[in-house]
Design a protein around this motif. Structure first.
Motif, PDB file in Angstrom:
ATOM      1  N   ALA A  44       5.831  -0.011  -1.582  1.00  0.00           N
ATOM      2  CA  ALA A  44       5.506   0.004  -3.019  1.00  0.00           C
ATOM      3  C   ALA A  44       4.452  -1.049  -3.354  1.00  0.00           C
ATOM      4  O   ALA A  44       3.497  -0.779  -4.101  1.00  0.00           O
ATOM      5  N   ARG A  45       4.595  -2.263  -2.800  1.00  0.00           N
ATOM      6  CA  ARG A  45       3.616  -3.330  -3.074  1.00  0.00           C
ATOM      7  C   ARG A  45       2.239  -2.959  -2.531  1.00  0.00           C
ATOM      8  O   ARG A  45       1.237  -3.128  -3.203  1.00  0.00           O
ATOM      9  N   ASN A  46       2.215  -2.465  -1.301  1.00  0.00           N
ATOM     10  CA  ASN A  46       0.926  -2.145  -0.689  1.00  0.00           C
ATOM     11  C   ASN A  46       0.265  -0.936  -1.339  1.00  0.00           C
ATOM     12  O   ASN A  46      -0.958  -0.891  -1.448  1.00  0.00           O
ATOM     13  N   LEU A  47       1.055   0.024  -1.769  1.00  0.00           N
ATOM     14  CA  LEU A  47       0.479   1.160  -2.497  1.00  0.00           C
ATOM     15  C   LEU A  47      -0.194   0.683  -3.784  1.00  0.00           C
ATOM     16  O   LEU A  47      -1.306   1.127  -4.110  1.00  0.00           O
ATOM     17  N   SER A  48       0.466  -0.219  -4.487  1.00  0.00           N
ATOM     18  CA  SER A  48      -0.127  -0.691  -5.750  1.00  0.00           C
ATOM     19  C   SER A  48      -1.336  -1.574  -5.501  1.00  0.00           C
ATOM     20  O   SER A  48      -2.257  -1.604  -6.320  1.00  0.00           O
ATOM     21  N   THR A  49      -1.378  -2.270  -4.378  1.00  0.00           N
ATOM     22  CA  THR A  49      -2.514  -3.147  -4.065  1.00  0.00           C
ATOM     23  C   THR A  49      -3.680  -2.379  -3.461  1.00  0.00           C
ATOM     24  O   THR A  49      -4.830  -2.587  -3.851  1.00  0.00           O
ATOM     25  N   TYR A  50      -3.398  -1.488  -2.505  1.00  0.00           N
ATOM     26  CA  TYR A  50      -4.458  -0.870  -1.709  1.00  0.00           C
ATOM     27  C   TYR A  50      -4.668   0.616  -1.961  1.00  0.00           C
ATOM     28  O   TYR A  50      -5.691   1.161  -1.560  1.00  0.00           O
ATOM     29  N   GLY A  51      -3.707   1.303  -2.543  1.00  0.00           N
ATOM     30  CA  GLY A  51      -3.801   2.750  -2.677  1.00  0.00           C
ATOM     31  C   GLY A  51      -3.288   3.448  -1.433  1.00  0.00           C
ATOM     32  O   GLY A  51      -2.881   2.817  -0.457  1.00  0.00           O
ATOM     33  N   GLU A  52      -3.325   4.781  -1.466  1.00  0.00           N
ATOM     34  CA  GLU A  52      -2.699   5.576  -0.403  1.00  0.00           C
ATOM     35  C   GLU A  52      -3.420   5.511   0.937  1.00  0.00           C
ATOM     36  O   GLU A  52      -2.804   5.686   1.977  1.00  0.00           O
ATOM     37  N   ARG A  53      -4.707   5.310   0.941  1.00  0.00           N
ATOM     38  CA  ARG A  53      -5.477   5.364   2.186  1.00  0.00           C
ATOM     39  C   ARG A  53      -5.850   3.961   2.661  1.00  0.00           C
ATOM     40  O   ARG A  53      -6.963   3.494   2.506  1.00  0.00           O
ATOM     41  N   HIS A  54      -4.859   3.288   3.251  1.00  0.00           N
ATOM     42  CA  HIS A  54      -5.072   1.948   3.769  1.00  0.00           C
ATOM     43  C   HIS A  54      -4.166   1.755   4.987  1.00  0.00           C
ATOM     44  O   HIS A  54      -3.020   2.233   4.986  1.00  0.00           O
ATOM     45  N   PRO A  55      -4.657   1.061   6.029  1.00  0.00           N
ATOM     46  CA  PRO A  55      -3.832   0.873   7.228  1.00  0.00           C
ATOM     47  C   PRO A  55      -2.481   0.205   6.963  1.00  0.00           C
ATOM     48  O   PRO A  55      -1.492   0.538   7.612  1.00  0.00           O
ATOM     49  N   ARG A  56      -2.409  -0.719   6.005  1.00  0.00           N
ATOM     50  CA  ARG A  56      -1.118  -1.367   5.717  1.00  0.00           C
ATOM     51  C   ARG A  56      -0.134  -0.365   5.122  1.00  0.00           C
ATOM     52  O   ARG A  56       1.064  -0.419   5.411  1.00  0.00           O
ATOM     53  N   VAL A  57      -0.635   0.518   4.295  1.00  0.00           N
ATOM     54  CA  VAL A  57       0.230   1.549   3.712  1.00  0.00           C
ATOM     55  C   VAL A  57       0.716   2.485   4.811  1.00  0.00           C
ATOM     56  O   VAL A  57       1.900   2.828   4.870  1.00  0.00           O
ATOM     57  N   ALA A  58      -0.175   2.879   5.706  1.00  0.00           N
ATOM     58  CA  ALA A  58       0.221   3.747   6.820  1.00  0.00           C
ATOM     59  C   ALA A  58       1.256   3.051   7.709  1.00  0.00           C
ATOM     60  O   ALA A  58       2.221   3.676   8.158  1.00  0.00           O
ATOM     61  N   SER A  59       1.077   1.761   7.933  1.00  0.00           N
ATOM     62  CA  SER A  59       2.041   0.997   8.727  1.00  0.00           C
ATOM     63  C   SER A  59       3.403   0.966   8.034  1.00  0.00           C
ATOM     64  O   SER A  59       4.448   1.137   8.677  1.00  0.00           O
ATOM     65  N   ASP A  60       3.397   0.761   6.721  1.00  0.00           N
ATOM     66  CA  ASP A  60       4.654   0.771   5.967  1.00  0.00           C
ATOM     67  C   ASP A  60       5.339   2.126   6.045  1.00  0.00           C
ATOM     68  O   ASP A  60       6.563   2.208   6.212  1.00  0.00           O
ATOM     69  N   LEU A  61       4.569   3.191   5.912  1.00  0.00           N
ATOM     70  CA  LEU A  61       5.128   4.540   6.017  1.00  0.00           C
ATOM     71  C   LEU A  61       5.752   4.746   7.392  1.00  0.00           C
ATOM     72  O   LEU A  61       6.846   5.308   7.519  1.00  0.00           O
ATOM     73  N   ASN A  62       5.055   4.290   8.417  1.00  0.00           N
ATOM     74  CA  ASN A  62       5.548   4.399   9.780  1.00  0.00           C
ATOM     75  C   ASN A  62       6.854   3.622   9.960  1.00  0.00           C
ATOM     76  O   ASN A  62       7.819   4.121  10.545  1.00  0.00           O
TER      77      ASN A  62
END
Length: 161
Positions: A44-62
């Motif tokens: 949730a934090r990374n989505l609000s900071t970076y949006g859906e297309r960011h490596p940190r968001v992908a890492s969190d999803l993983n």
């Protein structure tokens, strides 16, 4: 986490990192509900900071997918793994080790769910990229190759029974 919350506040990127690390630690201890909670907070934090297309968001999803997979909720895990893969493909394209790693993770959940043909496809694609990018003897390539062999073996046994 407490120190960073006091010093930086809830919206700072370091907070997401702390949540993610706590999620991984709880998952490693077998406390999957806590892992899901903390990985979800990081996402949730990374989505609000970076949006859906960011490596940190992908890492969190993983990582969230891994916690769901370890808890035994393969459908949810597969959904999060697919989101992570979609994000990484949009960022890096097909020929990237992180994309291959994501395909391997998706393949493992698909294999555990009994979707062997789809799992085999994921493992083959991941192996091809890793062989090209890292070489056939790299530990990551060998892990994916082992997963492919396992899925092929399971398929063979299921066809013979």
């Amino acid at each position: 986490l407490e120190s960073d919350l006091k010093n930086f506040g809830e919206g700072h990127p370091h907070i997401a990192i702390r949540y993610n690390n706590l999620g991984l630690a709880w998952n490693n201890k077998g406390h999957h509900d806590k892992a899901i909670e903390y990985c979800g907070k990081s996402l949730a934090r990374n989505l609000s900071t970076y949006g859906e297309r960011h490596p940190r968001v992908a890492s969190d999803l993983n990582n969230l997918a891994g916690a769901w997979q370890d808890k035994g909720y393969l459908g949810r895990a597969i959904g999060y793994y697919e989101q992570a893969l979609d994000s990484l493909l949009a960022i890096f394209g097909e020929q990237h080790p992180l994309v291959a790693h994501s395909r391997n993770n998706l393949g493992s959940a698909l294999r555990d769910n009994g979707d062997l043909d789809e799992a085999i496809c994921c493992f083959k694609q991941a192996k091809e990229v890793l062989e090209k990018m890292l070489g056939p003897t790299h530990p990551n390539t060998i892990i994916v190759a082992g997963n492919l062999v396992d899925a092929l073996d399971r398929k063979s046994k299921s066809q013979n029974s």
